[in-house]
Write a protein that holds these residues in place. Structure first.
Motif, short mmCIF file in Angstrom:
data_model
loop_
_atom_site.label_atom_id
_atom_site.label_comp_id
_atom_site.label_asym_id
_atom_site.label_seq_id
_atom_site.Cartn_x
_atom_site.Cartn_y
_atom_site.Cartn_z
N GLU A 85 -7.76 7.34 2.56
CA GLU A 85 -7.80 8.13 1.32
C GLU A 85 -6.83 9.30 1.40
O GLU A 85 -6.09 9.57 0.46
N ALA A 86 -6.81 9.98 2.53
CA ALA A 86 -5.92 11.14 2.70
C ALA A 86 -4.45 10.72 2.69
O ALA A 86 -3.62 11.39 2.06
N ILE A 87 -4.14 9.64 3.37
CA ILE A 87 -2.76 9.15 3.39
C ILE A 87 -2.31 8.80 1.98
O ILE A 87 -1.24 9.22 1.52
N PHE A 88 -3.13 8.03 1.28
CA PHE A 88 -2.76 7.59 -0.06
C PHE A 88 -2.65 8.77 -1.01
O PHE A 88 -1.73 8.84 -1.83
N SER A 89 -3.57 9.72 -0.91
CA SER A 89 -3.56 10.89 -1.79
C SER A 89 -2.33 11.76 -1.57
O SER A 89 -1.91 12.48 -2.47
N GLY A 90 -1.76 11.69 -0.37
CA GLY A 90 -0.57 12.48 -0.06
C GLY A 90 0.72 11.89 -0.61
O GLY A 90 1.77 12.53 -0.52
N ARG A 92 3.29 10.53 -3.62
CA ARG A 92 3.59 10.82 -5.03
C ARG A 92 3.12 9.65 -5.89
O ARG A 92 2.97 8.54 -5.41
N PRO A 93 2.88 9.89 -7.17
CA PRO A 93 2.36 8.83 -8.05
C PRO A 93 3.18 7.53 -8.02
O PRO A 93 2.60 6.44 -7.97
N ALA A 94 4.48 7.63 -8.04
CA ALA A 94 5.31 6.41 -8.01
C ALA A 94 5.16 5.69 -6.67
O ALA A 94 5.18 4.46 -6.62
N GLU A 95 5.01 6.45 -5.60
CA GLU A 95 4.80 5.84 -4.29
C GLU A 95 3.42 5.17 -4.23
O GLU A 95 3.29 4.08 -3.67
N GLN A 96 2.42 5.80 -4.83
CA GLN A 96 1.10 5.19 -4.88
C GLN A 96 1.15 3.87 -5.64
O GLN A 96 0.59 2.86 -5.19
N ALA A 97 1.80 3.87 -6.78
CA ALA A 97 1.90 2.65 -7.58
C ALA A 97 2.65 1.56 -6.81
O ALA A 97 2.24 0.39 -6.81
N THR A 98 3.70 1.94 -6.13
CA THR A 98 4.48 0.99 -5.34
C THR A 98 3.64 0.41 -4.21
O THR A 98 3.64 -0.80 -3.98
N MET A 99 2.91 1.26 -3.52
CA MET A 99 2.04 0.78 -2.44
C MET A 99 0.96 -0.15 -3.00
O MET A 99 0.64 -1.17 -2.37
N ARG A 100 0.41 0.18 -4.14
CA ARG A 100 -0.61 -0.68 -4.76
C ARG A 100 -0.05 -2.06 -5.04
O ARG A 100 -0.68 -3.08 -4.74
N ALA A 151 -3.26 -1.13 3.79
CA ALA A 151 -3.08 -2.17 2.75
C ALA A 151 -4.42 -2.75 2.32
O ALA A 151 -4.66 -2.94 1.13
N ASP A 152 -5.29 -3.00 3.29
CA ASP A 152 -6.63 -3.50 2.98
C ASP A 152 -7.41 -2.49 2.15
O ASP A 152 -8.08 -2.84 1.18
N TRP A 153 -7.33 -1.22 2.54
CA TRP A 153 -8.02 -0.16 1.80
C TRP A 153 -7.51 -0.11 0.36
O TRP A 153 -8.30 0.00 -0.58
N ILE A 154 -6.21 -0.20 0.18
CA ILE A 154 -5.63 -0.16 -1.18
C ILE A 154 -6.14 -1.34 -2.00
O ILE A 154 -6.53 -1.18 -3.16
N ARG A 155 -6.14 -2.54 -1.43
CA ARG A 155 -6.62 -3.72 -2.17
C ARG A 155 -8.08 -3.58 -2.57
O ARG A 155 -8.49 -4.01 -3.66
N ARG A 156 -8.89 -2.99 -1.68
CA ARG A 156 -10.31 -2.81 -2.01
C ARG A 156 -10.51 -1.66 -3.00
O ARG A 156 -11.37 -1.73 -3.88
#
Length: 160
Positions: A85-90, A92-100, A151-156
């Motif tokens: 959660e901390a890694i993902f929250s850190g 930027r929005p475009a990076e979050q969307a890309t990772m998703r 990656a697993d955390w993001i998918r869930r």
């Protein structure tokens, strides 16, 4: 100190490491080495972390079963949830969307990106940034999230 890049373990190495570790502590690894490799793709840190979680679920004298795998994965997810959660929250929005998108195996350009309001320019910049930071890797034109637990955390956390 010099930085040393450690590549992923092979399936054979994961099998040997886990079976030996279990054997010397009077446990039998059963199905675990293959399942751990399938989940981590040999990521060194995450392989060891998941192997440790699995080891903690198997009692002395016991053979690991599919139920131990389930318990180990649940334990790892519990122990890493806040860090992910901390890694993902850190990001930027475009990076979050890309990772998703990449965590789900989707392209970062096109319909799925549009649903996340990720423009082509933002996606390109996020890709460059995430690759430079080591959060993504690229091989044969295929990009993926380096950390299999993240990656697993993001998918869930963000199912399709």
């Amino acid at each position: 100190a010099d930085l040393v890049e450690v590549g992923p373990f092979t399936a054979a190495a994961v099998d040997e490491i886990i079976r030996n570790g279990f054997r010397v502590t009077e446990r039998r690894a059963g199905v675990l080495p293959g399942r751990i490799f399938d989940f981590t793709a040999g990521h060194p840190y995450r392989t060891m972390q998941l192997a440790d979680a699995a080891w903690r679920t198997v009692a002395v004298g016991e053979q690991a079963s599919p139920q131990h795998w389930t318990a180990a994965l649940q334990l790892l997810r519990h122990e890493t949830h806040l860090a992910c959660e901390a890694i993902f929250s850190g990001l930027r929005p475009a990076e979050q969307a890309t990772m998703r998108l990449l965590a789900h195996g989707d392209p970062v350009f096109g319909t799925m990106a549009d649903t996340l309001a990720l423009s082509s320019g933002s996606a390109q910049h996020a890709l460059e940034s995430l690759l430079a930071a080591g959060d993504l890797t690229e091989s044969d034109g295929h990009r993926r999230v380096v950390d299999p637990v993240l990656a697993d955390w993001i998918r869930r956390r963000f199912p399709r």
